[in-house]
Design an enzyme around this catalytic site. Structure first.
Site: not given
Length: 495
Positions: A108, A114, A413, A436
Site C-alpha cells: 500500500q 490497508c 490496520h 500484510n
C-alpha cells in the site's frame, strides 16, 4: 458484560443498600491505608527538586536501572529490549493453512488503504483459483477513487444536515477533522463492491497519489472545509430570507450548490488518480494464466465482481464480530455517522471463527492495532516481544478495555489471516499466519506471525460469513436492534 462496566456505578441511597455501601467504604479505606503513602513534597502539586532527589536515590539503589541508563540512552529501546526467547518462539510455521496461495505480496506504500488491500487480497483468492492465475492483483486504486469521492460527497451532505450547529460543536468539529481519511471499515467496502464492483489492476493502475496520498488528501481537505463553510453560509441566508423558503426548496438549493462544488473535487481527483471506468462501463482485460496461455475477458466492473469475486461466501453476506470489552457482549452496535454494524462478543468467538474459516479454505479479513508490540522487520506481533517491564522496573497494567477508554489503542490496520498453528493436543490456536500489505521486505517475505496472546489483546475485528458464524451471533446480527455509539467512539476508528 466485559471486564468493566461502560457506565459508572450509581451511589446507593436507599436503606436496603446501606450495609453494602458501608462495607464497600471500609474496603476502600483499608485499601488506601495499605498504600503507605508519604505526605507529598509539594503542597500545590508542582514538580519539586525534592521529587528528583528522591527518585535519583531510588535509581542509585537499583543496579539494573543504572545499567538501563548506560545502555538505553544511545540505543533504540525496541531493538535493545527485543526478547530473544520471543523471537525464537515465534516461528513462521503453521500446520493449518488455506489450500491456495496467492501472490504477489501487495504494498500500500505511503497510504492508509490497508482495508482495501485486505479486501482485495481476500477477493483475489477466488479469482486466481477460477482463472488459473499465479500472479494477480485487483485495482486497489479503483476502489480508493470511488471511496474518496463518496467520502467527499458525504462530508458535504453532513455539512448541509448540521448547518444549524455552531462550528465549535463537538460533532461538527470532529467531522471536519476526520472528513476523508484513507481508512475504512468492512461495511464501507461492501458498499463499494456492491455499487462499483472491481477491476484487475492493469485496468486502473496505481498513480503517484494513490500510493502517496498525503498531498492529495491535504488539498482535498482544504477545499472541502471551504465548501462546507459556503454551504453553511448559503443555508443561513436562505433561512433568514425576508420571504419564507420551504425546507424542500432549501435542501434542493443546497444540494444543487453542493454538486457544483463537488465538480472541483472530481477535477482534482481525476487529474491525480486517473479516470476509473464506471461500474457499468465495459472494459477488456488481456492476461496470461499460470500455464502461459493468453486469455481475454470483457465486461463491466460489476460483472467482474459478481462473476469472479467470490464463490460460496459473498462479502455482502458476511459481517463483523468485534471484541470490545467495554460494552455488553452478544449485542449489535453501530457508530453514528459511520454506518458500520457489528456484533460484540467474547474474543474466543473471534478465534473460533478464524480457525473455522481457515479450515474451510477461506482467508480472513481482520482489524487490529498493528503498532502494539510488533516488529515490522521480523514480522512478529507478540505481547512478550519487548522487555520493558524488566528494563525499567515497571508494570504495564492496562486491560484491553482500559486501552480503548484512554485512547491507548484502537483499530489501526486491516490484514488477512491465511493460516494458524493449532496445538496438537488441544486444537487451540497458538499463532496465526498474517498476510500484510507492506511489501515483501516487511516480515517473512511479506507475512507476519501473530501470537494468540497478541490476538487477545490487540485484535478487535474478524469478518465472518453468516454460513460459518455461530447461529446465536447471526441471530443478534439479523435482529437489527442496534446500540448507537458516538462518532468518536474507538470502534469507529478506520483501519
Amino acid at each position: 458484560m466485559g471486564t468493566a462496566s461502560s457506565k459508572p456505578t450509581a451511589v446507593a441511597t436507599t436503606s436496603s443498600n446501606d450495609e453494602k455501601s458501608h462495607g464497600t467504604l471500609n474496603e476502600v479505606t483499608s485499601s488506601l491505608a495499605s498504600l503507605h503513602l508519604k505526605s507529598p513534597s509539594s503542597a500545590d502539586g508542582s514538580l519539586t527538586l525534592g521529587n528528583i532527589d528522591s527518585w535519583e536515590s531510588y535509581v542509585a539503589s537499583q543496579p539494573k536501572l543504572e545499567l538501563a541508563r548506560t545502555i538505553l540512552n544511545h540505543s533504540n529501546i525496541r531493538s535493545a529490549l527485543a526478547s530473544r526467547s520471543a523471537t525464537v518462539a515465534d516461528v513462521h510455521v503453521f500446520n493449518t493453512e488455506v489450500d491456495f496461495k496467492t501472490g504477489p505480496i501487495t504494498n500500500q506504500k505511503s497510504s492508509g488503504r490497508c482495508w482495501l488491500f485486505a479486501t482485495t487480497n481476500v477477493l483475489r483468492y477466488n479469482i486466481m483459483k477460477k482463472l488459473n492465475l499465479d500472479d494477480f492483483q485487483l485495482s486497489q486504486s479503483y476502489l480508493f477513487f470511488w471511496d474518496k469521492l463518496n467520502k467527499s460527497n458525504y462530508y458535504l451532505e453532513l455539512a448541509i444536515q448540521h448547518a444549524d450547529l455552531p462550528l465549535d460543536d463537538r460533532l461538527v468539529y470532529y467531522l471536519s477533522d476526520e472528513l476523508i481519511s484513507d481508512g475504512g471499515q468492512w461495511d464501507m467496502v461492501v458498499n463499494l463492491l456492491e455499487t462499483y464492483g472491481v477491476v484487475p489492476q492493469p485496468i486502473h493502475p496505481e498513480s503517484l497519489h494513490s500510493s502517496l496520498s498525503s498531498p492529495i488528501n491535504t488539498l482535498l481537505k482544504t477545499k472541502l472545509r471551504e465548501h462546507a463553510l459556503i454551504l453553511r453560509s448559503l443555508s443561513s441566508s436562505l433561512r433568514s430570507s425576508p420571504r419564507p423558503v420551504s425546507e424542500e426548496t432549501i435542501l434542493r438549493t443546497l444540494r444543487s450548490k453542493k454538486e457544483e462544488l463537488m465538480k472541483e473535487i472530481y477535477v482534482v481527483m481525476t487529474a491525480t488518480l486517473g479516470v476509473p471506468p464506471k461500474p457499468d462501463e465495459k472494459f477488456v482485460w488481456d492476461y496470461y494464466d499460470k500455464d502461459g496461455k493468453a486469455a481475454t475477458w470483457s465486461g463491466t466492473p460489476l460483472q467482474f465482481y459478481k462473476t469472479f469475486g467470490y464463490d460460496k461466501y459473498s462479502p455482502s453476506d458476511s459481517f463483523s464480530l468485534i471484541n470490545d470489552p467495554r460494552n455488553a457482549y452478544n449485542k449489535l452496535y453501530t457508530v453514528d455517522k459511520l454506518g458500520n454494524i457489528y456484533v460484540n462478543t467474547q474474543v474466543e468467538n473471534l478465534k473460533d471463527a478464524v480457525v473455522k474459516l481457515v479450515k474451510a479454505g477461506q482467508p480472513v479479513f481482520f482489524g487490529c492495532d498493528v503498532g502494539q508490540f510488533s516488529d515490522r522487520d521480523a514480522g512478529i506481533m507478540d505481547t512478550a516481544l519487548y522487555e520493558y517491564e524488566n528494563a525499567f522496573d515497571i508494570k504495564l497494567g492496562l486491560s484491553k478495555a482500559d486501552r480503548l477508554r484512554t485512547n491507548e489503542s484502537s483499530m489501526t490496520h486491516a490484514m488477512v489471516i491465511s493460516g494458524v498453528y493449532l496445538d496438537p493436543a488441544t486444537g487451540k490456536p497458538l499463532r496465526y499466519k498474517v498476510e500484510n500489505s507492506w511489501g515483501e521486505t516487511a516480515g517473512e517475505k511479506g507475512y507476519f506471525v501473530m501470537t494468540d496472546a497478541w490476538f487477545e489483546q490487540f485484535v478487535y475485528q474478524v469478518v465472518v460469513p453468516k454460513a460459518l458464524a455461530p447461529k446465536d451471533l447471526v441471530k443478534v446480527f439479523e435482529s437489527g436492534e442496534k446500540t448507537v455509539l458516538p462518532p468518536w467512539d474507538p470502534m469507529g476508528s478506520l483501519a
